[in-house]
Scaffold this motif. Structure first.
Motif, PDB file in Angstrom:
ATOM      1  N   LEU A  65      -5.154   4.708  18.890  1.00  0.00           N
ATOM      2  CA  LEU A  65      -6.038   3.579  18.600  1.00  0.00           C
ATOM      3  C   LEU A  65      -7.165   3.532  19.621  1.00  0.00           C
ATOM      4  O   LEU A  65      -6.928   3.721  20.817  1.00  0.00           O
ATOM      5  CB  LEU A  65      -5.249   2.270  18.631  1.00  0.00           C
ATOM      6  CG  LEU A  65      -4.333   2.039  17.428  1.00  0.00           C
ATOM      7  CD1 LEU A  65      -3.439   0.820  17.648  1.00  0.00           C
ATOM      8  CD2 LEU A  65      -5.155   1.844  16.139  1.00  0.00           C
ATOM      9  N   GLU A  66      -8.380   3.293  19.144  1.00  0.00           N
ATOM     10  CA  GLU A  66      -9.550   3.203  20.029  1.00  0.00           C
ATOM     11  C   GLU A  66     -10.322   1.952  19.664  1.00  0.00           C
ATOM     12  O   GLU A  66     -10.079   1.335  18.613  1.00  0.00           O
ATOM     13  CB  GLU A  66     -10.444   4.444  19.853  1.00  0.00           C
ATOM     14  CG  GLU A  66      -9.753   5.750  20.249  1.00  0.00           C
ATOM     15  CD  GLU A  66     -10.519   7.005  19.833  1.00  0.00           C
ATOM     16  OE1 GLU A  66     -10.106   8.095  20.225  1.00  0.00           O
ATOM     17  OE2 GLU A  66     -11.517   6.872  19.074  1.00  0.00           O
ATOM     18  N   GLN A  67     -11.266   1.590  20.489  1.00  0.00           N
ATOM     19  CA  GLN A  67     -12.142   0.424  20.243  1.00  0.00           C
ATOM     20  C   GLN A  67     -11.319  -0.822  19.915  1.00  0.00           C
ATOM     21  O   GLN A  67     -11.521  -1.464  18.852  1.00  0.00           O
ATOM     22  CB  GLN A  67     -13.151   0.728  19.129  1.00  0.00           C
ATOM     23  CG  GLN A  67     -14.087   1.864  19.489  1.00  0.00           C
ATOM     24  CD  GLN A  67     -15.091   2.178  18.406  1.00  0.00           C
ATOM     25  OE1 GLN A  67     -15.038   1.640  17.305  1.00  0.00           O
ATOM     26  NE2 GLN A  67     -16.011   3.055  18.712  1.00  0.00           N
ATOM     27  N   ASP A  68     -10.382  -1.155  20.778  1.00  0.00           N
ATOM     28  CA  ASP A  68      -9.535  -2.354  20.622  1.00  0.00           C
ATOM     29  C   ASP A  68      -8.798  -2.378  19.290  1.00  0.00           C
ATOM     30  O   ASP A  68      -8.678  -3.440  18.645  1.00  0.00           O
ATOM     31  CB  ASP A  68     -10.377  -3.640  20.776  1.00  0.00           C
ATOM     32  CG  ASP A  68     -10.966  -3.759  22.153  1.00  0.00           C
ATOM     33  OD1 ASP A  68     -10.299  -3.323  23.117  1.00  0.00           O
ATOM     34  OD2 ASP A  68     -12.115  -4.253  22.268  1.00  0.00           O
ATOM     35  N   GLY A  69      -8.350  -1.246  18.857  1.00  0.00           N
ATOM     36  CA  GLY A  69      -7.540  -1.183  17.642  1.00  0.00           C
ATOM     37  C   GLY A  69      -8.350  -1.136  16.362  1.00  0.00           C
ATOM     38  O   GLY A  69      -7.784  -1.096  15.266  1.00  0.00           O
ATOM     39  N   ARG A  70      -9.690  -1.092  16.476  1.00  0.00           N
ATOM     40  CA  ARG A  70     -10.529  -1.078  15.258  1.00  0.00           C
ATOM     41  C   ARG A  70     -10.784   0.347  14.772  1.00  0.00           C
ATOM     42  O   ARG A  70     -11.334   0.543  13.702  1.00  0.00           O
ATOM     43  CB  ARG A  70     -11.867  -1.783  15.517  1.00  0.00           C
ATOM     44  CG  ARG A  70     -11.700  -3.262  15.673  1.00  0.00           C
ATOM     45  CD  ARG A  70     -13.029  -3.989  15.724  1.00  0.00           C
ATOM     46  NE  ARG A  70     -12.781  -5.423  15.721  1.00  0.00           N
ATOM     47  CZ  ARG A  70     -12.601  -6.126  14.618  1.00  0.00           C
ATOM     48  NH1 ARG A  70     -12.637  -5.564  13.440  1.00  0.00           N
ATOM     49  NH2 ARG A  70     -12.380  -7.438  14.706  1.00  0.00           N
ATOM     50  N   ARG A  71     -10.455   1.329  15.609  1.00  0.00           N
ATOM     51  CA  ARG A  71     -10.645   2.719  15.176  1.00  0.00           C
ATOM     52  C   ARG A  71      -9.359   3.497  15.436  1.00  0.00           C
ATOM     53  O   ARG A  71      -8.767   3.380  16.502  1.00  0.00           O
ATOM     54  CB  ARG A  71     -11.804   3.367  15.919  1.00  0.00           C
ATOM     55  CG  ARG A  71     -12.209   4.690  15.317  1.00  0.00           C
ATOM     56  CD  ARG A  71     -13.512   5.189  15.860  1.00  0.00           C
ATOM     57  NE  ARG A  71     -13.355   5.793  17.172  1.00  0.00           N
ATOM     58  CZ  ARG A  71     -14.345   6.347  17.848  1.00  0.00           C
ATOM     59  NH1 ARG A  71     -15.584   6.323  17.353  1.00  0.00           N
ATOM     60  NH2 ARG A  71     -14.139   6.885  19.016  1.00  0.00           N
ATOM     61  N   LEU A  72      -8.971   4.272  14.449  1.00  0.00           N
ATOM     62  CA  LEU A  72      -7.755   5.072  14.561  1.00  0.00           C
ATOM     63  C   LEU A  72      -8.149   6.550  14.492  1.00  0.00           C
ATOM     64  O   LEU A  72      -8.820   6.974  13.550  1.00  0.00           O
ATOM     65  CB  LEU A  72      -6.809   4.716  13.411  1.00  0.00           C
ATOM     66  CG  LEU A  72      -5.489   5.474  13.340  1.00  0.00           C
ATOM     67  CD1 LEU A  72      -4.600   5.238  14.558  1.00  0.00           C
ATOM     68  CD2 LEU A  72      -4.715   5.045  12.086  1.00  0.00           C
ATOM     69  N   ARG A  73      -7.763   7.288  15.524  1.00  0.00           N
ATOM     70  CA  ARG A  73      -8.097   8.712  15.549  1.00  0.00           C
ATOM     71  C   ARG A  73      -6.846   9.527  15.244  1.00  0.00           C
ATOM     72  O   ARG A  73      -5.805   9.339  15.869  1.00  0.00           O
ATOM     73  CB  ARG A  73      -8.641   9.118  16.916  1.00  0.00           C
ATOM     74  CG  ARG A  73      -9.003  10.601  17.028  1.00  0.00           C
ATOM     75  CD  ARG A  73      -9.337  10.969  18.466  1.00  0.00           C
ATOM     76  NE  ARG A  73     -10.598  10.353  18.870  1.00  0.00           N
ATOM     77  CZ  ARG A  73     -11.793  10.937  18.709  1.00  0.00           C
ATOM     78  NH1 ARG A  73     -11.878  12.134  18.148  1.00  0.00           N
ATOM     79  NH2 ARG A  73     -12.885  10.314  19.109  1.00  0.00           N
ATOM     80  N   LEU A  74      -6.970  10.419  14.264  1.00  0.00           N
ATOM     81  CA  LEU A  74      -5.862  11.325  13.951  1.00  0.00           C
ATOM     82  C   LEU A  74      -6.288  12.746  14.299  1.00  0.00           C
ATOM     83  O   LEU A  74      -7.423  13.144  13.988  1.00  0.00           O
ATOM     84  CB  LEU A  74      -5.513  11.256  12.455  1.00  0.00           C
ATOM     85  CG  LEU A  74      -5.105   9.881  11.910  1.00  0.00           C
ATOM     86  CD1 LEU A  74      -4.835   9.974  10.412  1.00  0.00           C
ATOM     87  CD2 LEU A  74      -3.877   9.330  12.630  1.00  0.00           C
ATOM     88  N   CYS A  75      -5.445  13.476  14.973  1.00  0.00           N
ATOM     89  CA  CYS A  75      -5.752  14.868  15.328  1.00  0.00           C
ATOM     90  C   CYS A  75      -4.950  15.773  14.410  1.00  0.00           C
ATOM     91  O   CYS A  75      -3.719  15.842  14.511  1.00  0.00           O
ATOM     92  CB  CYS A  75      -5.412  15.142  16.786  1.00  0.00           C
ATOM     93  SG  CYS A  75      -6.358  14.092  17.892  1.00  0.00           S
ATOM     94  N   LEU A  76      -5.645  16.467  13.520  1.00  0.00           N
ATOM     95  CA  LEU A  76      -4.964  17.249  12.492  1.00  0.00           C
ATOM     96  C   LEU A  76      -4.899  18.716  12.889  1.00  0.00           C
ATOM     97  O   LEU A  76      -5.941  19.338  13.138  1.00  0.00           O
ATOM     98  CB  LEU A  76      -5.707  17.124  11.160  1.00  0.00           C
ATOM     99  CG  LEU A  76      -6.081  15.707  10.723  1.00  0.00           C
ATOM    100  CD1 LEU A  76      -6.796  15.753   9.377  1.00  0.00           C
ATOM    101  CD2 LEU A  76      -4.864  14.810  10.640  1.00  0.00           C
ATOM    102  N   PRO A  77      -3.719  19.291  12.953  1.00  0.00           N
ATOM    103  CA  PRO A  77      -3.608  20.728  13.228  1.00  0.00           C
ATOM    104  C   PRO A  77      -4.292  21.525  12.114  1.00  0.00           C
ATOM    105  O   PRO A  77      -4.464  21.010  10.995  1.00  0.00           O
ATOM    106  CB  PRO A  77      -2.103  20.983  13.240  1.00  0.00           C
ATOM    107  CG  PRO A  77      -1.457  19.642  13.374  1.00  0.00           C
ATOM    108  CD  PRO A  77      -2.409  18.654  12.768  1.00  0.00           C
ATOM    109  N   GLY A  78      -4.651  22.767  12.431  1.00  0.00           N
ATOM    110  CA  GLY A  78      -5.400  23.595  11.485  1.00  0.00           C
ATOM    111  C   GLY A  78      -4.769  23.703  10.105  1.00  0.00           C
ATOM    112  O   GLY A  78      -5.466  23.714   9.091  1.00  0.00           O
ATOM    113  N   GLU A  79      -3.417  23.737  10.017  1.00  0.00           N
ATOM    114  CA  GLU A  79      -2.763  23.984   8.729  1.00  0.00           C
ATOM    115  C   GLU A  79      -2.590  22.707   7.890  1.00  0.00           C
ATOM    116  O   GLU A  79      -2.213  22.769   6.724  1.00  0.00           O
ATOM    117  CB  GLU A  79      -1.390  24.661   8.947  1.00  0.00           C
ATOM    118  CG  GLU A  79      -0.310  23.791   9.585  1.00  0.00           C
ATOM    119  CD  GLU A  79      -0.394  23.729  11.109  1.00  0.00           C
ATOM    120  OE1 GLU A  79      -1.390  24.241  11.673  1.00  0.00           O
ATOM    121  OE2 GLU A  79       0.499  23.133  11.727  1.00  0.00           O
TER     122      GLU A  79
END
Lengths: 264, 312
Positions: free
Chosen positions: B251-265
């Motif tokens: 969670l970023e920006q006080d919970g207003r943005r959610l970042r997901l890191c997706l593996p290549g596959e």
């Protein structure tokens, strides 16, 4: 307009030298109050003290007034101090501020670099010496026994100390260290080299000791050329001065040629 | 075609410290080439060896085929260098200093070219000011002009935009592009990685004196294994929903943005399906392009919170 970038100008091999010489002369003229006027005022004060006041009561050389005796030494002192100051301060400030890289990245050759710094320093030294000579006419009449030899000795002295200034600028790590060359080496050697007295009037031990002072040969030679008398023959004075100048030139050339303390 | 610059097994030590270790690379004529690396990576030492400020320890440097040691009078005329440290001579004005610099390179002053540099680099209003009265940004622009005044065929810019405001940075890069289009090869270092990404056709990355990457910019960018997915939320979340932990949800920006890191596959469809099931209040969705910064950090082993490397 940007196409002008594709129109390279012809390379002129002597131009880097001429430009550096011009820049060095502009540099000392830009601060002429400090580089020309101050030493001239100092020399004038010496002339006044030893020519018009004390000098009337002192006699050290038969057939000549004290003012006549002291004027050659004072002229050469101005030449030496200012030649040394020009190369030493200019090169050291460039090292200190880092703008020496402006030269290191250019096609200027080490001989061009040395010659440009040297000629500018000689010009400043001889300019100060010439003005002191003109002012001295108010205090003493000089016989000018051998004017050509006098001019040659002044040029040799300025060349020699321009080289020494380059060497000092390379070795100095701070302004303090640089001033030590002047205050603890040049100044004592000048004062003990016969500016204010003939070495021949010293007790034998001190007189012999003075012969290892390089300044003695320059000052005595210059005085001999102007007055026609000296402790040394002109030949001896020129030989010694020439050898010292050559040695310092080689030293300065080795330092600047190798880039010692200039290139990382 | 002779390369504009060939660096052949170049090494340099200062005492026990090895600043550059066996560096070899070649820059083709007409390129804009980026040399990146954290502070102390050896970039400036390399540039100093090319330009002659620094003696070469081992190896060789050739500019347009000429050796920079044996044929230094020729190679130095071909190179224009703007050093990272601000270096000016306080005795002279901008105009006079540029004329002097041209003379140092053995070429007569080209008034029209000098005027163009003054105009394009915004130095006109300050032309007759003494150097010590100029701001840091102005001094830097003057240094760019100084590097170009003798019309070099290889222009080396070491952090040219440091301390220069955004608008001037933009105009400076535009000018560098024009210089390049007219035939001048450009080697630059910058810690604004976005600028390097936009400007350079090829990029070399140095770390600890060594070359760790040298590729075309797009190939370098494609090295990133995996990508991010950014979700902008209508209402903030106080924790990452369990199913999204798999994709390293943050969670970023006080919970207003959610970042997901997706593996290549990972297929994006699979992620979207999961998001639909969770019924998250998604306002917008973004898939940012992997940047040079990520590649840089991956290759140099630094991370954004690691201050060891200082500025990039």
């Amino acid at each position: 307009m940007i196409d002008r970038l594709r129109q390279p100008r012809r390379f002129v091999s002597w131009l880097p030298f001429a430009t550096l010489l011009q820049k060095e002369v502009r540099r000392f003229l830009k601060v002429a109050f400090q580089t020309l006027l101050t030493p001239i005022v100092t020399a004038s004060l010496y002339l006044f003290v030893f020519g018009a006041t004390l000098g009337q009561r002192i006699s050290v050389l038969e057939g000549f007034s004290y003012a006549q005796f002291v004027v050659p030494g004072l002229i050469l002192m101005g030449v030496i101090n200012n030649s040394f100051a020009n190369t030493s301060s200019s090169l050291f400030i460039s090292r200190y501020l880092g703008n020496i890289v402006d030269l290191l990245v250019t096609p200027i050759t080490p001989p061009q670099l040395i010659l440009a710094y040297t000629l500018a320093a000689m010009l400043r030294g001889l300019l100060v010496g010439s003005v002191v000579l003109l002012i001295s006419f108010f205090f003493a009449e000089l016989p000018f026994a051998s004017p050509v030899a006098a001019a040659a000795m002044a040029a040799l002295a300025s060349f020699l100390f321009a080289q020494f200034g380059l060497v000092a600028a390379i070795y100095a790590n701070s302004f303090d260290a640089l001033s030590m060359f002047n205050n603890f080496l040049i100044l004592p050697l000048i004062y003990l080299g016969g500016v204010f007295y003939p070495v021949s009037i010293l007790p034998p031990f001190w007189a012999r000791l003075s012969h290892i002072n390089p300044m003695f040969y320059l000052i005595d030679g210059f005085r001999h050329a102007l007055l026609g008398v000296g402790d040394l023959s002109l030949g001896t004075a020129f030989t010694a001065a020439g050898l010292m100048a050559a040695a310092l030139f080689v030293w300065a050339s080795l330092l600047l040629g190798s880039g010692y303390r200039l290139r990382l | 075609m002779t390369p504009a610059l060939e660096i052949d097994h170049l090494s340099k030590s200062f005492g026990a410290a090895e600043a550059v270790k066996d560096l070899s690379l070649s820059i083709e004529a007409g390129e804009i080439f980026g040399l990146l690396g954290p502070n102390g990576a050896g970039k400036s030492t390399t540039i100093n060896m090319i330009s002659g400020v620094c003696r070469i320890g081992q190896g060789a440097v050739r500019v347009f085929g000429y050796d920079t040691v044996r044929q230094y009078r020729l190679t130095r005329r071909l190179v224009g260098v703007m050093h990272q440290e601000i270096v000016t001579d306080h005795f002279f004005t901008i105009d006079l200093a540029l004329k002097i610099h041209s003379g140092y390179y053995g070429v007569a002053d080209d008034r029209i070219w000098r005027q163009l540099l003054i105009e394009r680099l915004g130095l006109g209003p300050h032309l007759h000011k003494s150097m010590h009265k100029l701001s840091g940004g102005l001094k830097r622009r003057f240094m760019v002009a100084k590097a170009l005044v003798h019309k070099p065929r290889l222009l080396i810019l070491d952090e040219p935009t440091a301390g220069v405001d955004v608008e001037l940075r933009r105009t400076l890069w535009q000018f560098v592009r024009e210089i390049n289009e007219s035939g001048t090869t450009v080697l630059l270092t910058t810690h604004y990685l976005e600028e390097a990404e936009q400007m350079c056709g090829r990029i070399a990355i140095m770390n600890d004196g060594r070359l760790v990457a040298l590729e075309r910019t797009e190939e370098l960018l494609s090295r990133i294994d995996g990508r991010s997915l950014l979700l902008y939320l209508e209402t903030p979340l106080d924790r990452v929903p369990d199913p999204l932990v798999t994709w390293n949800g943050q969670l970023e920006q006080d919970g207003r943005r959610l970042r997901l890191c997706l593996p290549g596959e990972t297929a994006v469809g699979e992620v979207l399906q999961c998001l639909a099931q969770l019924q998250l209040p998604i306002r917008d969705l973004e898939r940012p392009r992997p940047g040079l910064e990520e590649v840089f950090l991956q290759l140099t082993g630094l991370n954004l919170n690691n201050n060891q490397g200082g500025s990039l």
